[in-house]
Motif scaffolding. Structure first.
Motif, mmCIF file in Angstrom:
data_model
loop_
_atom_site.group_PDB
_atom_site.id
_atom_site.type_symbol
_atom_site.label_atom_id
_atom_site.label_comp_id
_atom_site.label_asym_id
_atom_site.label_seq_id
_atom_site.Cartn_x
_atom_site.Cartn_y
_atom_site.Cartn_z
ATOM 1 N N CYS A 185 0.717 -1.114 -0.108
ATOM 2 C CA CYS A 185 -0.097 -0.040 0.050
ATOM 3 C C CYS A 185 0.990 1.370 0.157
ATOM 4 O O CYS A 185 0.624 2.266 -0.828
ATOM 5 C CB CYS A 185 -0.897 -0.195 1.282
ATOM 6 S SG CYS A 185 -2.285 1.184 1.171
ATOM 7 N N LYS A 186 1.865 1.185 0.692
ATOM 8 C CA LYS A 186 2.801 2.479 0.868
ATOM 9 C C LYS A 186 3.694 2.712 -0.625
ATOM 10 O O LYS A 186 3.770 3.594 -0.871
ATOM 11 C CB LYS A 186 4.102 2.145 1.734
ATOM 12 C CG LYS A 186 3.349 2.201 3.513
ATOM 13 C CD LYS A 186 2.977 3.372 3.773
ATOM 14 C CE LYS A 186 2.355 3.347 5.219
ATOM 15 N NZ LYS A 186 1.226 4.589 5.289
ATOM 16 N N CYS B 164 -3.288 6.570 3.767
ATOM 17 C CA CYS B 164 -3.513 5.529 4.876
ATOM 18 C C CYS B 164 -5.010 5.808 5.131
ATOM 19 O O CYS B 164 -5.614 6.916 5.747
ATOM 20 C CB CYS B 164 -2.729 5.602 6.119
ATOM 21 S SG CYS B 164 -3.372 3.986 7.181
ATOM 22 N N CYS C 74 -8.783 -0.689 8.813
ATOM 23 C CA CYS C 74 -8.164 -1.319 7.830
ATOM 24 C C CYS C 74 -7.391 -2.530 8.395
ATOM 25 O O CYS C 74 -6.489 -2.320 9.209
ATOM 26 C CB CYS C 74 -7.373 -0.431 6.718
ATOM 27 S SG CYS C 74 -6.525 -1.310 5.448
ATOM 28 N N PRO D 168 -2.355 -3.970 8.238
ATOM 29 C CA PRO D 168 -1.153 -4.148 9.048
ATOM 30 C C PRO D 168 -0.980 -5.450 9.125
ATOM 31 O O PRO D 168 0.203 -5.820 9.856
ATOM 32 C CB PRO D 168 -1.110 -3.170 10.208
ATOM 33 C CG PRO D 168 -2.411 -2.076 9.587
ATOM 34 C CD PRO D 168 -3.181 -2.851 8.895
ATOM 35 N N VAL E 242 -7.379 -1.365 -1.168
ATOM 36 C CA VAL E 242 -7.385 0.021 -0.904
ATOM 37 C C VAL E 242 -7.007 0.933 -2.078
ATOM 38 O O VAL E 242 -7.349 2.081 -2.506
ATOM 39 C CB VAL E 242 -5.982 -0.063 -0.040
ATOM 40 C CG1 VAL E 242 -5.691 1.394 0.536
ATOM 41 C CG2 VAL E 242 -6.074 -0.937 1.214
HETATM 42 S S1 SF4 Z 1 -3.517 0.359 7.231
HETATM 43 FE FE1 SF4 Z 1 -4.568 -0.164 5.119
HETATM 44 S S2 SF4 Z 1 -4.826 1.965 4.255
HETATM 45 FE FE2 SF4 Z 1 -3.117 1.995 5.937
HETATM 46 S S3 SF4 Z 1 -1.160 1.670 4.898
HETATM 47 FE FE3 SF4 Z 1 -2.018 -0.146 5.501
HETATM 48 S S4 SF4 Z 1 -2.939 -1.262 4.017
HETATM 49 FE FE4 SF4 Z 1 -2.856 0.869 3.513
#
Ligand code: SF4
Ligand code: SF4
Ligand code: SF4
Length: 251
Positions: free
Chosen positions: A168-169, A175, A183, A186, A197
């Motif tokens: 995602c990053k 975020c 979400c 993590p 996402v």
């Molecule tokens: S918590 Fe979700 S939106 Fe945030 S960085 Fe991780 S995967 Fe992406």
């Protein structure tokens, strides 16, 4: 060179992962050039007698009939692949494991429940040995192709073992926690390129728990945003109710 005899089967599922294969567009041509498709109910009417080189099995085991069918497929296949979350972690079918099965039968089937025997939901590897896994609900075709190529080369496929957040990053998404949305990225195993996402949704944890989740970091994020751990655990159970006792995770 002989193309391996390949078949697709489904147990309890929505067949969305097989649909991903059928809908693969030009990549479907690549797939049919690599394998000899001998049975695939969603795409063809032919049936195959005898053994398979590769059997893709979608869906989870939710009754003894499915367990017997899976064992028969396992006996006939040199390589057995769990296709999608239902097959690899039990997926959404595992949610029924949180309830009394007799009560589930009564609510869903009423007086007809004796015609629909049910059992605790299991992922495929909880019933038979599984050689390869394609995670996801639904599967992502690029990963399906990567797994297929490993099978054909006789080498293992290494499932990415870091959190979805890493992808995602790299995709430069804002975020979702910063937007006040919970979400599961993590603690969820990557490999989908943060598919949901990227498309404006949250991660639901469909690929299962990463093997070494950053629990401390997740707790810090939850605390900073006033979200309870219980809320996150409940959400994670949508796809991960069949994990092995004591390990905290599915396959
Ligand atoms: S918590 Fe979700 S939106 Fe945030 S960085 Fe991780 S995967 Fe992406
Ligand atoms: S993993 Fe998801 S898309 Fe695939 S069969 Fe199960 S519910 Fe359907
Ligand atoms: S972002 Fe999460 S829910 Fe979506 S495909 Fe990836 S692992 Fe599954």
């Amino acid at each position: 060179m002989r193309r391996p005899k390949t078949a697709f089967f489904d147990l309890s599922c929505c067949e969305g992962c097989q649909l991903q294969v059928v809908n693969a567009g030009e990549l479907l041509l690549e797939i049919v050039n690599l394998v000899d498709l001998v049975e695939f109910r969603e795409a063809m009417s032919e049936k195959h007698e005898g053994g398979f080189d590769v059997a893709f099995v979608e869906g989870s085991v939710t009754d003894e009939h499915a367990a017997a069918r899976l064992r028969e497929i396992r006996d006939r296949a040199k390589v057995l692949v769990a296709l999608g979350s239902c097959a690899s972690t039990g997926g959404v079918n595992g949610m029924k494991n949180a309830f009394d099965l007799a009560e589930v039968g009564r609510i869903v089937y009423g007086d007809g429940r004796r015609f629909f025997p049910t059992a605790t939901t299991r992922a495929l590897h909880q019933v038979v040995p599984v050689d390869y896994t394609v995670h996801g609900c639904p599967i992502a075709i690029p990963e399906f192709l990567a797994v297929l190529k490993c099978i054909l080369s006789g080498i293992p496929y290494t499932v990415p073992d870091q959190a979805v957040c890493t992808e995602c990053k790299r995709n430069e998404n804002v975020c979702l926690f910063d937007r006040g949305v919970t979400c599961l990225g993590p603690v969820t195993r990557a490999g989908c390129n943060s598919w949901c996402v990227n498309n404006g949704n949250v991660c639901y944890g469909c690929r299962g728990l990463v093997s070494n989740p950053n629990e401390k970091g997740m707790l810090q994020v939850l605390t900073a945003h006033g979200i309870s751990l219980e809320h996150v655990v409940r959400r994670m159970e949508m796809y991960n109710r069949c994990r092995e006792e004591g390990t905290g995770r599915g396959r």
